[in-house]
Design a protein around this motif. Structure first.
Motif, short mmCIF file in Angstrom:
data_model
loop_
_atom_site.label_atom_id
_atom_site.label_comp_id
_atom_site.label_asym_id
_atom_site.label_seq_id
_atom_site.Cartn_x
_atom_site.Cartn_y
_atom_site.Cartn_z
N LEU A 49 42.25 -105.19 68.89
CA LEU A 49 41.54 -103.53 68.59
C LEU A 49 40.35 -103.02 68.00
N THR A 50 39.22 -103.54 68.58
CA THR A 50 37.81 -102.99 67.79
C THR A 50 37.67 -101.66 68.27
N GLU A 51 36.83 -100.88 67.66
CA GLU A 51 36.38 -99.30 67.45
C GLU A 51 36.39 -98.91 69.23
N GLY A 52 38.36 -98.66 69.60
CA GLY A 52 39.07 -97.89 69.87
C GLY A 52 39.35 -98.51 71.43
N ARG A 53 38.71 -99.49 71.15
CA ARG A 53 39.26 -101.21 72.41
C ARG A 53 40.22 -101.56 71.80
N VAL A 54 41.43 -102.09 73.28
CA VAL A 54 42.07 -102.93 73.05
C VAL A 54 41.47 -104.29 74.14
N TYR A 55 40.98 -105.50 73.35
CA TYR A 55 40.67 -106.39 74.21
C TYR A 55 41.67 -108.11 73.84
N ASP A 56 42.04 -108.29 75.35
CA ASP A 56 42.65 -109.71 75.17
C ASP A 56 41.67 -110.95 75.00
N PRO A 57 42.21 -112.40 74.79
CA PRO A 57 41.62 -113.37 74.54
C PRO A 57 40.64 -113.58 75.47
N THR A 58 40.72 -112.91 76.73
CA THR A 58 39.27 -113.57 77.40
C THR A 58 38.18 -112.46 77.66
N GLY A 59 38.29 -111.18 76.17
CA GLY A 59 37.24 -110.15 76.21
C GLY A 59 37.78 -108.99 77.21
#
Length: 215
Positions: A49-59
């Motif tokens: 979780l970064t700046e209100g977004r959830v990312y998977d390992p691929t970005g």
């Protein structure tokens, strides 16, 4: 964050409500949080979780989060006997697009086993025996599928697209609560629904508004 495989909705992705609840817990804040799922949450992989977004390992973006304005919408309550009667007619018992769903799948002896049955005027209701371990994500999950079953069927699958949840209190483990849902509007492939969770005495514990999308 990791969505463990046991918390699935469709076979290869996380239950939308549980996943959104995990993301919202990580996001924090004192008020209601809205989660928009941009893709089915992957299972058993680390998510960031970064700046209100959830990312998977691929970005790739899995979800977006933000604070939601407090809202008063509530799916109407029913008494426990009415909820049990409705649940006996749960259509997912005879035809379910995702029978292994952690929340409402009849094949899951280890799931929440919330079986929302039909009520008049586009509503659903179900009793829910609260598990021994309860966290915020458990409540988000409980408020998920009872909304979906206001519109979906075995041959008409919908997936959760967006949900905002307001949790007043966690339910007591071992108690039988009531969950209700109601469809508010249909807009093409989208369905706007509300859901509510009530304590055995009828007190409102949590409620949500959500958008489901036909697939």
């Amino acid at each position: 964050m990791i969505i463990e495989a046991r918390y699935n909705g469709p076979p290869d992705s996380g239950n939308g409500g549980w996943s959104a609840g995990v993301f919202a817990s990580a996001y924090g804040g004192s008020g209601p949080v809205e989660v928009t799922l941009r893709r089915p949450p992957p299972l058993d992989v680390p998510l960031t979780l970064t700046e209100g977004r959830v990312y998977d390992p691929t970005g790739e973006v899995v979800a977006q989060l933000g604070a939601a304005e407090p809202f008063d919408v509530v799916a109407p309550p029913v008494d426990p006997a009415t909820a049990r009667s409705a649940s006996a007619a749960y259509p997912g018992l005879v035809g379910h697009p995702f029978p292994g769903c952690f929340v409402c799948g009849p094949e899951r002896a280890d799931g929440l086993r919330i079986f929302p049955g039909p009520q008049p005027e586009g509503r659903t209701a179900a009793p829910w025996r609260v598990p021994e371990r309860v966290e915020v994500a458990t409540v988000w999950a409980a408020l998920d599928c009872p909304g979906g079953w206001t519109v979906l069927g075995a041959d008409r699958p919908y997936l959760l697209g967006r949900i905002a949840t307001q949790v007043e209190a966690l339910p007591e483990p071992g108690t039988e609560c009531v969950v209700t849902g109601v469809v508010i509007a249909m807009q093409g492939r989208k369905a706007l629904v509300h859901t509510s969770l009530f304590a055995p005495e009828g007190d409102l514990l949590a409620h949500a508004r959500a958008t489901w999308i036909a697939v």
